[in-house]
Motif scaffolding. Sequence first.
Motif, PDB file in Angstrom:
ATOM      1  N   ASP A 181       0.831  -1.208   0.000  1.00  0.00           N
ATOM      2  CA  ASP A 181       0.000   0.000   0.000  1.00  0.00           C
ATOM      3  C   ASP A 181       0.866   1.258   0.000  1.00  0.00           C
ATOM      4  N   VAL A 182       1.985   1.205   0.744  1.00  0.00           N
ATOM      5  CA  VAL A 182       2.913   2.341   0.743  1.00  0.00           C
ATOM      6  C   VAL A 182       3.531   2.493  -0.652  1.00  0.00           C
ATOM      7  N   GLY A 183       3.936   1.367  -1.229  1.00  0.00           N
ATOM      8  CA  GLY A 183       4.543   1.409  -2.558  1.00  0.00           C
ATOM      9  C   GLY A 183       3.591   1.954  -3.606  1.00  0.00           C
ATOM     10  N   MET A 184       2.351   1.514  -3.537  1.00  0.00           N
ATOM     11  CA  MET A 184       1.366   1.960  -4.536  1.00  0.00           C
ATOM     12  C   MET A 184       1.117   3.468  -4.411  1.00  0.00           C
ATOM     13  N   LYS A 185       1.037   3.964  -3.180  1.00  0.00           N
ATOM     14  CA  LYS A 185       0.813   5.406  -2.992  1.00  0.00           C
ATOM     15  C   LYS A 185       2.019   6.218  -3.464  1.00  0.00           C
ATOM     16  N   LEU A 186       3.222   5.714  -3.199  1.00  0.00           N
ATOM     17  CA  LEU A 186       4.421   6.419  -3.658  1.00  0.00           C
ATOM     18  C   LEU A 186       4.479   6.439  -5.185  1.00  0.00           C
ATOM     19  N   PHE A 187       4.139   5.313  -5.796  1.00  0.00           N
ATOM     20  CA  PHE A 187       4.102   5.237  -7.267  1.00  0.00           C
ATOM     21  C   PHE A 187       3.143   6.287  -7.822  1.00  0.00           C
ATOM     22  N   LEU A 188       1.938   6.328  -7.273  1.00  0.00           N
ATOM     23  CA  LEU A 188       0.938   7.282  -7.771  1.00  0.00           C
ATOM     24  C   LEU A 188       1.409   8.719  -7.565  1.00  0.00           C
ATOM     25  N   ALA A 189       2.051   8.968  -6.420  1.00  0.00           N
ATOM     26  CA  ALA A 189       2.519  10.333  -6.132  1.00  0.00           C
ATOM     27  C   ALA A 189       3.639  10.733  -7.094  1.00  0.00           C
TER      28      ALA A 189
END
Length: 334
Positions: A80-88
């Motif tokens: 979930d952290v990785g996905m949010k960082l990717f989107l950001a």
Amino acid sequence: MPLILHRDGVLSAYEAAVTRGWVIPAFGVENLTTIEAVLAATRDCGQRVGRADLPVILALTNLYEHRTQSRYYTHTRRWDVGMKLFLADVAVLTAADSPFADLSVMIHLDHIQPDLDADLLTWDMGQFSSIMFDASKLPLEENMEATARFVREHGDRIVIEGACDEIVDATGDEISVLTTPERAEEFVGRTGVDLIVANLGTEHRASAADLWYHGDLARQIKEVVGRKLVLHGTSSVPNDQIGRLFDDGICKVNIWTALERDSSPALLEQMVRHASKVGGPQMAQRLNDDRLLGNGALLADPFHLDFFTTAYRQGIVFEEMKRVVTRYLGLWYG
Ligand SMILES: [Zn+2]
């Protein structure tokens, strides 16, 4: 052009690609360096061919067993952290003031698993341009039921790619059966997906021998389902087999392994050549004593800031990945 997320915009991008004879590449990205390499190569290619708005897709898997890319995006190893960082990161790199603002960038969730990725599937799908709903671990009948259900629930918001066959995974244990036109037609008819991944002879294991891309089969499938085919496992076949994908009805092609596989040797070579600047003279001498280095490597030069930083290492990877992406773009964008 802002990130293309809305279903209608994504479909328009695919239609525009067809009128220009383009296959849209989707590059797997599990870190910022790879994202920037893909965007920089695409921007440069756009300048060469006179189209600043070239389409490109940034793809990442979530908890797909073969590669959990959202986890690798962060050293917390939390998807979930990785996905949010990717989107950001993608939001910043596609914003109006970004050097890549003119590109037509889309983001793709790849190999999303109905069971393992159940939590992710509760997220707002409107944050993504497309999703591969990968129920290929299920028997075909159940795969079609699950995929059809997903299309009913989310098909108005997001472009959906279905897996109409068993996909051989990294263990290579499953028997690979090529997709027939009949099966592809049934899958599309019953599920209502926008795009399909068929088994066309490529695999996800880049090292596997005797792989062959079956363009003739792709053309037969195109005859019955239209231009809906997505090619996976592209790293596993030589580039001379995949230069005419557009003619075969392929509209999107997924590439990841080659980016990592072909950039790692460049990093190794550069670090070996500059050994003492990278690791210090003592370490270089020790490696030399262990016969891991030879006369061609720097052994006595002192540690150097230009060589021992993360930025140095990532810079080598960035340049090499950019070269790999450029080669692929040349196949499909000219
Ligand atoms: Zn794949």
